[in-house]
Write a protein that holds these residues in place. Structure first.
Motif, mmCIF file in Angstrom:
data_model
loop_
_atom_site.group_PDB
_atom_site.id
_atom_site.type_symbol
_atom_site.label_atom_id
_atom_site.label_comp_id
_atom_site.label_asym_id
_atom_site.label_seq_id
_atom_site.Cartn_x
_atom_site.Cartn_y
_atom_site.Cartn_z
ATOM 1 N N GLU A 125 0.781 -1.111 -0.031
ATOM 2 C CA GLU A 125 -0.239 -0.122 0.080
ATOM 3 C C GLU A 125 0.860 1.402 0.219
ATOM 4 O O GLU A 125 0.684 2.202 -0.950
ATOM 5 N N GLN A 126 2.072 1.455 0.740
ATOM 6 C CA GLN A 126 2.632 2.439 1.077
ATOM 7 C C GLN A 126 3.700 2.131 -0.544
ATOM 8 O O GLN A 126 3.393 3.538 -0.900
ATOM 9 N N LYS A 127 4.010 1.681 -0.872
ATOM 10 C CA LYS A 127 4.572 1.823 -2.162
ATOM 11 C C LYS A 127 3.771 1.743 -3.672
ATOM 12 O O LYS A 127 4.302 2.967 -4.058
ATOM 13 N N LEU A 128 2.517 1.853 -3.173
ATOM 14 C CA LEU A 128 1.732 2.580 -4.242
ATOM 15 C C LEU A 128 1.647 4.089 -4.243
ATOM 16 O O LEU A 128 1.576 5.145 -4.656
ATOM 17 N N ILE A 129 1.539 3.651 -3.082
ATOM 18 C CA ILE A 129 0.945 5.668 -2.239
ATOM 19 C C ILE A 129 2.226 6.956 -2.509
ATOM 20 O O ILE A 129 2.034 7.853 -3.480
ATOM 21 N N ALA A 130 3.421 5.809 -1.976
ATOM 22 C CA ALA A 130 4.419 6.952 -3.007
ATOM 23 C C ALA A 130 4.204 6.679 -4.510
ATOM 24 O O ALA A 130 4.648 8.237 -4.933
ATOM 25 N N ALA A 131 4.320 6.042 -4.949
ATOM 26 C CA ALA A 131 4.100 6.283 -6.861
ATOM 27 C C ALA A 131 3.299 7.043 -6.783
ATOM 28 O O ALA A 131 3.324 8.257 -8.228
ATOM 29 N N MET A 132 2.114 6.981 -6.000
ATOM 30 C CA MET A 132 0.839 8.167 -7.014
ATOM 31 C C MET A 132 1.403 9.607 -6.467
ATOM 32 O O MET A 132 0.979 10.213 -7.336
ATOM 33 N N THR A 151 -11.121 -0.501 -18.349
ATOM 34 C CA THR A 151 -9.839 0.234 -17.476
ATOM 35 C C THR A 151 -10.484 1.391 -17.122
ATOM 36 O O THR A 151 -10.897 2.388 -17.854
ATOM 37 N N ASP A 152 -10.103 1.983 -16.280
ATOM 38 C CA ASP A 152 -10.452 3.251 -15.990
ATOM 39 C C ASP A 152 -8.565 3.949 -15.781
ATOM 40 O O ASP A 152 -7.768 3.798 -14.787
ATOM 41 N N SER A 153 -8.715 5.452 -15.994
ATOM 42 C CA SER A 153 -8.280 6.216 -16.017
ATOM 43 C C SER A 153 -7.780 7.337 -15.464
ATOM 44 O O SER A 153 -8.876 7.632 -15.127
ATOM 45 N N TYR A 154 -7.159 7.458 -14.152
ATOM 46 C CA TYR A 154 -7.262 8.629 -12.927
ATOM 47 C C TYR A 154 -6.486 9.737 -13.552
ATOM 48 O O TYR A 154 -4.678 9.020 -13.706
ATOM 49 N N SER A 155 -6.523 11.315 -13.155
ATOM 50 C CA SER A 155 -5.569 11.632 -12.835
ATOM 51 C C SER A 155 -5.219 12.051 -11.212
ATOM 52 O O SER A 155 -5.518 11.418 -10.599
ATOM 53 N N LEU A 156 -3.580 12.026 -11.175
ATOM 54 C CA LEU A 156 -3.549 11.753 -9.867
ATOM 55 C C LEU A 156 -2.863 13.743 -9.641
ATOM 56 O O LEU A 156 -2.283 13.729 -8.137
ATOM 57 N N SER A 157 -3.797 14.821 -10.430
ATOM 58 C CA SER A 157 -3.468 15.490 -10.078
ATOM 59 C C SER A 157 -3.861 16.386 -8.946
ATOM 60 O O SER A 157 -5.352 15.606 -8.663
ATOM 61 N N GLY A 158 -3.128 16.875 -7.745
ATOM 62 C CA GLY A 158 -4.545 17.021 -6.280
ATOM 63 C C GLY A 158 -3.636 15.736 -5.472
ATOM 64 O O GLY A 158 -4.536 16.219 -4.482
ATOM 65 N N ILE A 159 -3.792 14.668 -5.817
ATOM 66 C CA ILE A 159 -3.621 13.724 -4.403
ATOM 67 C C ILE A 159 -2.754 13.790 -3.535
ATOM 68 O O ILE A 159 -3.415 13.761 -3.129
ATOM 69 N N SER A 160 -1.481 14.343 -3.588
ATOM 70 C CA SER A 160 -0.355 15.171 -2.554
ATOM 71 C C SER A 160 -1.442 15.899 -1.520
ATOM 72 O O SER A 160 -0.987 15.631 -0.030
ATOM 73 N N GLY A 161 -1.919 16.646 -2.308
ATOM 74 C CA GLY A 161 -3.137 17.836 -1.056
ATOM 75 C C GLY A 161 -4.132 16.937 -0.246
ATOM 76 O O GLY A 161 -4.627 17.273 1.026
ATOM 77 N N ALA A 162 -4.719 16.461 -0.966
ATOM 78 C CA ALA A 162 -5.658 15.301 -0.235
ATOM 79 C C ALA A 162 -4.936 14.447 0.435
ATOM 80 O O ALA A 162 -5.746 14.118 1.828
ATOM 81 N N LEU A 163 -3.685 13.454 0.483
ATOM 82 C CA LEU A 163 -3.808 12.692 1.866
ATOM 83 C C LEU A 163 -2.991 13.431 3.031
ATOM 84 O O LEU A 163 -3.457 12.960 3.685
ATOM 85 N N ASP A 164 -2.363 14.539 2.300
ATOM 86 C CA ASP A 164 -1.405 15.319 3.519
ATOM 87 C C ASP A 164 -3.314 15.533 4.382
ATOM 88 O O ASP A 164 -3.046 16.092 5.477
ATOM 89 N N ARG A 165 -4.243 15.399 3.770
ATOM 90 C CA ARG A 165 -5.447 16.654 4.317
ATOM 91 C C ARG A 165 -6.119 15.804 5.895
ATOM 92 O O ARG A 165 -5.972 15.459 6.353
#
Length: 171
Positions: A125-132, A151-165
């Motif tokens: 899980e932590q490896k995936l989150i680091a990659a994200m 196949t579902d394609s996601y943008s990772l724009s904003g993932i760090s801010g959301a996780l930090d929150r």
């Protein structure tokens, strides 16, 4: 409608892990990701989620589709990724999440009609989150009970801010 779908998807994911859902509080929107907090019966859960930018094939009818990362402080769980595919998975298959050239195999479960998938351990899980956090795009591939490959394609724009929150609200 998107907020309603968020509530539905999170309720589904919580039902899969045996937790009742309360009305979530929006903590913020971060690019293509949203952060939420929910408390029910003294149990607090924080989660970041997003919907796909594109889902293929386009002609397949599916329930709401989400990628969710949850913190369950009472269970000492931080950063648990899960997939809500919008359909039941084909028995014996795995969902594959790909970020930046790395693939992650998610175990699938069909306790409801929306299907769900999780990683087998917290180290993965932590490896995936680091990659994200370091990536810009993520794809989720799965096979429905009817044999349809999606196949579902996601943008990772904003993932760090959301996780930090969510990490701030539910350390």
């Amino acid at each position: 409608m998107r907020s309603t779908a968020c509530v539905i998807a999170f309720s589904v994911s919580l039902a899969l892990v045996g937790t009742a859902a309360a009305k979530p509080e929006l903590l913020g929107e971060f690019g293509d990701w949203k952060a939420f907090k929910s408390a029910d019966g003294g149990t607090t859960v924080c989660y970041a989620l997003s919907t796909p930018k594109e889902s293929l094939p386009k002609n397949v009818k599916r329930d709401p589709i989400f990628f969710i990362i949850s913190n369950f402080p009472a269970r000492q769980v931080k950063g648990e990724p899960s997939v809500v595919a919008g359909y039941p998975f084909k028995d014996g298959t795995k969902a594959t999440v790909s970020v930046g050239g790395s693939d992650f195999a998610f175990a699938t479960v069909n306790q409801n009609t929306d299907g769900g998938a999780w990683l087998p351990d917290s180290a993965t899980e932590q490896k995936l989150i680091a990659a994200m956090r370091g990536g810009s795009k993520m794809t989720v591939k799965g096979t429905s009970r009817r044999g349809t490959n999606t196949t579902d394609s996601y943008s990772l724009s904003g993932i760090s801010g959301a996780l930090d929150r969510i990490n701030q609200e539910c350390p």
